[in-house]
Enzyme design. Sequence first.
Site, PDB file in Angstrom:
ATOM      1  N   ARG A 167       3.134   7.298  11.358  1.00 18.51           N
ATOM      2  CA  ARG A 167       2.579   6.781  12.603  1.00 18.51           C
ATOM      3  C   ARG A 167       2.328   7.951  13.553  1.00 18.51           C
ATOM      4  NH1 ARG A 167       1.214   3.123  10.094  1.00 18.51           N
ATOM      5  NH2 ARG A 167       1.718   0.920  10.329  1.00 18.51           N
ATOM      6  N   GLN A 188      -5.200   3.573  18.356  1.00 28.03           N
ATOM      7  CA  GLN A 188      -6.198   3.387  17.297  1.00 28.03           C
ATOM      8  C   GLN A 188      -7.132   2.256  17.691  1.00 28.03           C
ATOM      9  OE1 GLN A 188      -3.822   5.112  13.440  1.00 28.03           O
ATOM     10  NE2 GLN A 188      -4.422   3.002  13.402  1.00 28.03           N
ATOM     11  N   HIS A 248      -7.569   6.061   9.942  1.00 28.15           N
ATOM     12  CA  HIS A 248      -6.433   5.405   9.271  1.00 28.15           C
ATOM     13  C   HIS A 248      -6.910   4.633   8.032  1.00 28.15           C
ATOM     14  CE1 HIS A 248      -2.418   3.092  10.078  1.00 28.15           C
ATOM     15  NE2 HIS A 248      -2.545   3.477   8.820  1.00 28.15           N
ATOM     16  N   ASN A 274       0.820  -1.224   0.000  1.00 26.95           N
ATOM     17  CA  ASN A 274       0.000   0.000   0.000  1.00 26.95           C
ATOM     18  C   ASN A 274       0.852   1.272   0.000  1.00 26.95           C
ATOM     19  OD1 ASN A 274       0.846  -0.066   2.634  1.00 26.95           O
ATOM     20  ND2 ASN A 274      -1.152  -0.565   3.503  1.00 26.95           N
TER      21      ASN A 274
HETATM   22  P1  NDP Z   1      10.181   1.673   3.636  1.00 29.17           P
HETATM   23  O1  NDP Z   1      10.772   0.616   4.506  1.00 29.17           O
HETATM   24  O2  NDP Z   1      10.240   1.524   2.166  1.00 29.17           O
HETATM   25  O3  NDP Z   1      10.803   3.092   3.964  1.00 29.17           O
HETATM   26  C1  NDP Z   1      11.055   3.533   5.240  1.00 29.17           C
HETATM   27  C2  NDP Z   1      12.209   4.501   5.126  1.00 29.17           C
HETATM   28  O4  NDP Z   1      12.364   5.151   6.387  1.00 29.17           O
HETATM   29  C3  NDP Z   1      13.526   3.835   4.801  1.00 29.17           C
HETATM   30  O5  NDP Z   1      14.097   4.496   3.689  1.00 29.17           O
HETATM   31  C4  NDP Z   1      14.327   4.073   6.070  1.00 29.17           C
HETATM   32  O6  NDP Z   1      15.664   4.310   5.841  1.00 29.17           O
HETATM   33  C5  NDP Z   1      13.745   5.357   6.559  1.00 29.17           C
HETATM   34  N1  NDP Z   1      14.040   5.642   7.961  1.00 29.17           N
HETATM   35  C6  NDP Z   1      13.995   4.820   9.024  1.00 29.17           C
HETATM   36  N2  NDP Z   1      14.327   5.482  10.133  1.00 29.17           N
HETATM   37  C7  NDP Z   1      14.593   6.747   9.778  1.00 29.17           C
HETATM   38  C8  NDP Z   1      15.010   7.903  10.483  1.00 29.17           C
HETATM   39  N3  NDP Z   1      15.210   7.857  11.805  1.00 29.17           N
HETATM   40  N4  NDP Z   1      15.196   9.055   9.795  1.00 29.17           N
HETATM   41  C9  NDP Z   1      15.014   9.099   8.456  1.00 29.17           C
HETATM   42  N5  NDP Z   1      14.631   8.006   7.725  1.00 29.17           N
HETATM   43  C10 NDP Z   1      14.426   6.867   8.384  1.00 29.17           C
HETATM   44  O7  NDP Z   1       8.648   1.789   4.113  1.00 29.17           O
HETATM   45  P2  NDP Z   1       7.424   2.498   3.386  1.00 29.17           P
HETATM   46  O8  NDP Z   1       7.898   3.730   2.727  1.00 29.17           O
HETATM   47  O9  NDP Z   1       6.630   1.520   2.603  1.00 29.17           O
HETATM   48  O10 NDP Z   1       6.550   2.848   4.675  1.00 29.17           O
HETATM   49  C11 NDP Z   1       7.043   3.782   5.639  1.00 29.17           C
HETATM   50  C12 NDP Z   1       6.120   3.801   6.838  1.00 29.17           C
HETATM   51  O11 NDP Z   1       4.876   4.349   6.465  1.00 29.17           O
HETATM   52  C13 NDP Z   1       5.765   2.419   7.410  1.00 29.17           C
HETATM   53  O12 NDP Z   1       6.768   1.960   8.302  1.00 29.17           O
HETATM   54  C14 NDP Z   1       4.477   2.707   8.113  1.00 29.17           C
HETATM   55  O13 NDP Z   1       4.733   3.147   9.442  1.00 29.17           O
HETATM   56  C15 NDP Z   1       3.873   3.846   7.329  1.00 29.17           C
HETATM   57  N6  NDP Z   1       2.738   3.375   6.531  1.00 29.17           N
HETATM   58  C16 NDP Z   1       1.527   3.966   6.737  1.00 29.17           C
HETATM   59  C17 NDP Z   1       0.426   3.502   6.071  1.00 29.17           C
HETATM   60  C18 NDP Z   1      -0.914   4.137   6.245  1.00 29.17           C
HETATM   61  O14 NDP Z   1      -1.922   3.524   5.906  1.00 29.17           O
HETATM   62  N7  NDP Z   1      -0.986   5.362   6.716  1.00 29.17           N
HETATM   63  C19 NDP Z   1       0.487   2.341   5.153  1.00 29.17           C
HETATM   64  C20 NDP Z   1       1.844   1.903   4.912  1.00 29.17           C
HETATM   65  C21 NDP Z   1       2.894   2.379   5.616  1.00 29.17           C
HETATM   66  P3  NDP Z   1      16.719   3.209   5.382  1.00 29.17           P
HETATM   67  O15 NDP Z   1      15.944   2.029   4.883  1.00 29.17           O
HETATM   68  O16 NDP Z   1      17.455   3.947   4.347  1.00 29.17           O
HETATM   69  O17 NDP Z   1      17.445   2.872   6.616  1.00 29.17           O
END
Ligand code: NDP
Length: 385
Positions: free
Chosen positions: A285, A314, A333, A147
């Site tokens: 989140r 939630q 959400h 998603n």
């Molecule tokens: P990804 O795993 O593709 O991306 C997460 C990114 O966050 C990675 O690039 C990671 O960095 C980066 N990251 C982690 N910690 C930090 C930090 N402290 N500072 C900066 N960057 C950081 O996940 P998605 O993009 O698919 O999803 C991201 C989040 O979105 C999910 O974890 C979830 O919480 C939320 N989400 C919400 C949804 C909703 O319905 N509202 C649905 C889906 C997701 P790196 O990998 O480079 O270490």
Amino acid sequence: MAKILCVLYDDPVDGYPATYARDDLPKIERYPDGQTLPTPKGVDFTPGHLLGSVSGELGLRSFLESQGHTLVVTSDKDGPGSVFERELVDADVVISQPFWPAYLTPERIAKARNLKLAVTAGIGSDHVDLKAAIDAGITVAEVTYCNSISVAEHVVMMILGLVRNYIPSYQIVVDGGWNIADAVSRSYDLEGMQVGTVAAGRIGLAVLRRLAPFDVKLHYTDRHRLPREVEEELGLTFHASTQEMVPHLDVVTINAPLHPETEGLFGDKLLSTMKRGAYLINTARGKIADRDAIVRALESGQLAGYAGDVWYPQPAPADHPWRSMPHHGMTPHISGSSLSAQARYAAGTREILESWFGGTPIRDEYLIVDGGKLAGTGAHSYSTK
Ligand code: NDP
């Protein structure tokens, strides 16, 4: 044979739908990075139907029961008397969605003696205490990418909604009015604004790509830098930290997972360094933002708007201050649970269960915790301290 305990949100208040607004979904073969969509051996549901609520059962019942497993589906998830808490004691597998999370706390994990697998039918496994899962040898898996684009679309909608003052303008129409001055006195163009994302993973990068045609200046921060070609193609400015980036921005979108590094990141201190009148969009989140600091920033005008679809806890209580604070564009959400997304995460959940019961490896990109440590996507994007 296993007992699978599945926690899903309630059916619509008018009952499970008999018809739908559209007849089909577009066919998508691959995600933007080339990863294939879920590939279970079969599915027992119609893509485009409501799968994420109790009666939808993620389309899993006949598949699981035909193999002799037991499936228990409930929406009753909170409190010691809940169905979830009662059924958890002998469950082998727990499935839950971030939209209606079954919180797997250390106390609950200690009670769940048979629990071996926790599946997130979606993305974001922060409702599972990952440290406790690691210690208990539980595998945690989610349907990576299912998603991400759904959320990216929601982010773009919310940015435009806030900047252009869409929601109050819509309300004027509903109320029978025509007061243009009221509507436009908080309405701007996005063009030319400085827009940045905290994290440029699957969602963050998709947001940047979708915003580029709006002729904005794009920024990002992340733990790993994007390839140089991508930075050049989108004209991205990289910042070493969130703290360093946000003072430059008119619009900030948060797309990082919730883990110890990001919890409470947007509090009074960081918000005070933002430009007066900046917009903050958080679909990642709820706990990444400090609840009361957001309210204060909106009331003082430090933030011109806040939108998102993630809360804590939630479901959010009826008196949660984000329901009534000024200049917000909150939704429940929903961004990652469009009917389009549900078809993907129901299929991905089935793929994970087929692998688990068939004794074959779960795709690496779906793993968060495995073998007593962060694994796969979990090892890349999460931390436990
Ligand atoms: P990804 O795993 O593709 O991306 C997460 C990114 O966050 C990675 O690039 C990671 O960095 C980066 N990251 C982690 N910690 C930090 C930090 N402290 N500072 C900066 N960057 C950081 O996940 P998605 O993009 O698919 O999803 C991201 C989040 O979105 C999910 O974890 C979830 O919480 C939320 N989400 C919400 C949804 C909703 O319905 N509202 C649905 C889906 C997701 P790196 O990998 O480079 O270490």
